[in-house]
Design an enzyme around this catalytic site. Structure first.
Site, PDB file in Angstrom:
ATOM      1  N   GLY A 196       9.631  52.343  36.361  1.00 57.93           N
ATOM      2  CA  GLY A 196      10.404  51.294  35.607  1.00 57.93           C
ATOM      3  C   GLY A 196      11.828  51.860  35.077  1.00 57.93           C
ATOM      4  N   SER A 197      11.898  52.183  36.154  1.00 59.86           N
ATOM      5  CA  SER A 197      13.924  53.047  36.219  1.00 59.86           C
ATOM      6  C   SER A 197      14.528  51.973  37.842  1.00 59.86           C
ATOM      7  CB  SER A 197      13.458  54.601  36.785  1.00 59.86           C
ATOM      8  OG  SER A 197      13.024  54.530  38.328  1.00 59.86           O
TER       9      SER A 197
ATOM     10  N   GLY B 261      17.255  49.699  31.369  1.00 61.41           N
ATOM     11  CA  GLY B 261      16.626  50.754  30.101  1.00 61.41           C
ATOM     12  C   GLY B 261      16.472  51.587  30.009  1.00 61.41           C
TER      13      GLY B 261
ATOM     14  N   GLY C  36      14.550  53.426  31.137  1.00 65.34           N
ATOM     15  CA  GLY C  36      13.893  54.460  32.437  1.00 65.34           C
ATOM     16  C   GLY C  36      15.283  54.547  33.544  1.00 65.34           C
TER      17      GLY C  36
ATOM     18  N   SER D 211       5.588  54.496  22.052  1.00 68.31           N
ATOM     19  CA  SER D 211       6.381  53.753  20.763  1.00 68.31           C
ATOM     20  C   SER D 211       5.762  54.491  18.849  1.00 68.31           C
ATOM     21  CB  SER D 211       5.941  51.952  21.136  1.00 68.31           C
ATOM     22  OG  SER D 211       6.723  51.792  19.893  1.00 68.31           O
TER      23      SER D 211
ATOM     24  N   TYR E 144       1.416  44.539  21.935  1.00 71.89           N
ATOM     25  CA  TYR E 144       2.004  45.667  22.267  1.00 71.89           C
ATOM     26  C   TYR E 144       1.564  47.448  21.798  1.00 71.89           C
ATOM     27  CZ  TYR E 144       6.251  48.377  22.930  1.00 71.89           C
ATOM     28  OH  TYR E 144       7.255  50.103  22.576  1.00 71.89           O
TER      29      TYR E 144
HETATM   30  N1  NAP Z   1      13.454  50.672  23.778  1.00 69.97           N
HETATM   31  C1  NAP Z   1      12.988  51.281  22.800  1.00 69.97           C
HETATM   32  O1  NAP Z   1      13.691  50.957  21.364  1.00 69.97           O
HETATM   33  C2  NAP Z   1      11.859  51.722  22.942  1.00 69.97           C
HETATM   34  C3  NAP Z   1      10.517  52.352  21.482  1.00 69.97           C
HETATM   35  C4  NAP Z   1       9.718  52.522  21.884  1.00 69.97           C
HETATM   36  C5  NAP Z   1       9.503  52.471  22.926  1.00 69.97           C
HETATM   37  N2  NAP Z   1      10.323  51.880  24.509  1.00 69.97           N
HETATM   38  C6  NAP Z   1       9.143  51.874  25.556  1.00 69.97           C
HETATM   39  O2  NAP Z   1      10.367  52.556  26.236  1.00 69.97           O
HETATM   40  C7  NAP Z   1       9.854  52.062  27.802  1.00 69.97           C
HETATM   41  C8  NAP Z   1      11.067  51.877  28.417  1.00 69.97           C
HETATM   42  O3  NAP Z   1      11.318  50.539  27.936  1.00 69.97           O
HETATM   43  P1  NAP Z   1      12.934  49.811  27.895  1.00 69.97           P
HETATM   44  O4  NAP Z   1      13.295  49.625  26.296  1.00 69.97           O
HETATM   45  O5  NAP Z   1      13.753  50.701  28.416  1.00 69.97           O
HETATM   46  O6  NAP Z   1      12.768  47.940  28.202  1.00 69.97           O
HETATM   47  P2  NAP Z   1      13.322  47.228  29.602  1.00 69.97           P
HETATM   48  O7  NAP Z   1      14.741  47.455  29.673  1.00 69.97           O
HETATM   49  O8  NAP Z   1      12.512  46.835  29.378  1.00 69.97           O
HETATM   50  O9  NAP Z   1      12.933  48.463  30.872  1.00 69.97           O
HETATM   51  C9  NAP Z   1      11.801  48.379  30.935  1.00 69.97           C
HETATM   52  C10 NAP Z   1      11.486  49.014  32.635  1.00 69.97           C
HETATM   53  O10 NAP Z   1       9.473  48.667  33.248  1.00 69.97           O
HETATM   54  C11 NAP Z   1       9.630  47.613  34.352  1.00 69.97           C
HETATM   55  N3  NAP Z   1       9.042  46.873  34.461  1.00 69.97           N
HETATM   56  C12 NAP Z   1       8.296  45.584  32.901  1.00 69.97           C
HETATM   57  N4  NAP Z   1       6.782  45.105  33.852  1.00 69.97           N
HETATM   58  C13 NAP Z   1       6.525  45.474  35.065  1.00 69.97           C
HETATM   59  C14 NAP Z   1       5.806  45.234  36.095  1.00 69.97           C
HETATM   60  N5  NAP Z   1       4.706  44.503  35.420  1.00 69.97           N
HETATM   61  N6  NAP Z   1       5.522  46.218  36.754  1.00 69.97           N
HETATM   62  C15 NAP Z   1       6.302  47.562  37.649  1.00 69.97           C
HETATM   63  N7  NAP Z   1       7.733  47.696  36.700  1.00 69.97           N
HETATM   64  C16 NAP Z   1       7.552  46.683  35.300  1.00 69.97           C
HETATM   65  C17 NAP Z   1      11.251  46.856  33.835  1.00 69.97           C
HETATM   66  O11 NAP Z   1      11.398  46.358  35.427  1.00 69.97           O
HETATM   67  P3  NAP Z   1      12.680  45.093  35.668  1.00 69.97           P
HETATM   68  O12 NAP Z   1      13.812  45.657  35.502  1.00 69.97           O
HETATM   69  O13 NAP Z   1      11.991  44.512  36.961  1.00 69.97           O
HETATM   70  O14 NAP Z   1      12.255  44.023  34.555  1.00 69.97           O
HETATM   71  C18 NAP Z   1      11.998  47.589  33.873  1.00 69.97           C
HETATM   72  O15 NAP Z   1      12.493  48.718  34.664  1.00 69.97           O
HETATM   73  C19 NAP Z   1       8.338  50.833  27.779  1.00 69.97           C
HETATM   74  O16 NAP Z   1       7.417  51.791  27.766  1.00 69.97           O
HETATM   75  C20 NAP Z   1       8.551  50.373  26.137  1.00 69.97           C
HETATM   76  O17 NAP Z   1       7.658  49.980  25.839  1.00 69.97           O
HETATM   77  C21 NAP Z   1      11.147  51.253  24.187  1.00 69.97           C
END
Ligand code: NAP
Length: 271
Positions: free
Chosen positions: A10-11, A14, A16, A135, A159
């Site tokens: 997931g890089s 966000g 990643g 999370s 989630y």
């Molecule tokens: N943001 C927060 O406040 C927060 C807080 C706690 C934990 N987290 C965790 O941090 C991690 C990253 O989250 P983020 O906030 O950076 O979210 P994000 O911006 O939505 O990025 C998510 C990444 O995961 C990829 N992804 C989603 N579904 C997928 C699938 N079916 N197959 C392959 N790749 C997939 C996305 O790919 P696409 O670009 O193709 O969509 C994107 O690269 C997650 O595990 C999230 O639960 C985030």
């Protein structure tokens, strides 16, 4: 510090994406992953233009078969990695159920990281590391829902269960493996400014870069070499996760449920 070979799932967006940039800029070889070939290619090109050593991999992690195949390609095509960061995640989704009958949150956030980790474990060096991105959202895991036998109606519930399940199997494997390699979980911080948060909550509280910094530290820093630990980015320190993750019997049940599912899906077992 010596350069490491790092896969961050997931890089393409966000935290990643930002962690990949930081790690590549630090001289590490970074394997960028996403589900969209165009997005993966775009990130690889940008990081290469900045002087990074990178390669790209595409797999939709909502399909368990693709998750396992991704890990096999990391070994056969890329020569393996030292550090795996299971970061890809999903919260809101228009299609909560996958064709395999799983809740998409469990499929992407819990089951895919398990399959990738199990596949890569025999190939990780003794000083390797697996960082599972969890999370602060953690709710007791319904094993029937994890196995795809009971639907979960609420997005937050799905989630939060998927993230606690991730911490639970991390602790199960960490207890079995000790320090070779180290497996740990991190909460990168809550309400970081990413697409996931904007879609789910409409507002953010902290920059995405703060979460990326946590991933970078968890991947490389000696302070994070703590098997089965949980780092809480909201508090900026290691802290206990939900109490279910401290119960070895409950943690083992989560791992067993995923293993039974793996068998049902016809994905080969790993040691
Ligand atoms: N943001 C927060 O406040 C927060 C807080 C706690 C934990 N987290 C965790 O941090 C991690 C990253 O989250 P983020 O906030 O950076 O979210 P994000 O911006 O939505 O990025 C998510 C990444 O995961 C990829 N992804 C989603 N579904 C997928 C699938 N079916 N197959 C392959 N790749 C997939 C996305 O790919 P696409 O670009 O193709 O969509 C994107 O690269 C997650 O595990 C999230 O639960 C985030």
């Amino acid at each position: 510090m010596t350069a490491r070979r790092i896969l961050i799932t997931g890089s393409t967006d966000g935290i990643g994406l930002r962690a990949s940039r930081r790690l590549a800029a630090g001289g590490n070889r970074v394997l960028v992953h996403g589900r969209s070939p165009a997005r993966v290619e775009g990130v690889v090109r940008t990081l290469e233009e900045a002087g990074g050593e990178v390669a790209g991999l595409v797999a939709d992690l909502s399909h368990p078969q693709e998750a396992a195949a991704l890990a096999r390609r990391v070994v056969t095509e890329q020569g393996g990695v030292d550090v795996l960061v299971n970061n890809a995640g999903v919260f809101l989704t228009a299609r909560p159920r996958t064709p395999e009958g799983l809740d998409r949150r469990f499929a992407v956030n819990t089951i895919a990281p398990w399959l990738i980790t199990r596949e890569l474990l025999p190939h990780l060096p003794a000083d390797g590391r697996v960082v599972n991105v969890a999370s602060a959202a953690q709710r007791p895991v319904d094993l029937e829902a994890l196995a795809g036998r009971r639907p979960l109606a609420d997005d937050f519930e799905a989630y939060a269960q998927s993230k606690l399940a991730l911490i639970m199997w991390t602790n199960h494997l960490a207890a079995l493996r000790g320090r070779e390699p180290i497996l740990l979980s991190v909460n990168p911080g809550s309400l970081l400014d990413t697409r996931m948060v904007r879609e789910a909550f409409g507002r953010a509280r902290r920059s995405a870069e703060e979460g990326a910094r946590v991933l970078e530290q968890a991947a490389l820093d000696a302070a994070f070499a703590r098997p089965g630990a949980y780092f809480d980015g909201d508090r900026g320190r290691f802290a206990p996760p939900h109490r279910d993750a401290l119960d070895p019997v409950r943690c083992a049940r989560v791992a067993e449920t995923i293993e039974v599912l793996r068998e049902r899906l016809g994905i080969p077992a790993r040691p």
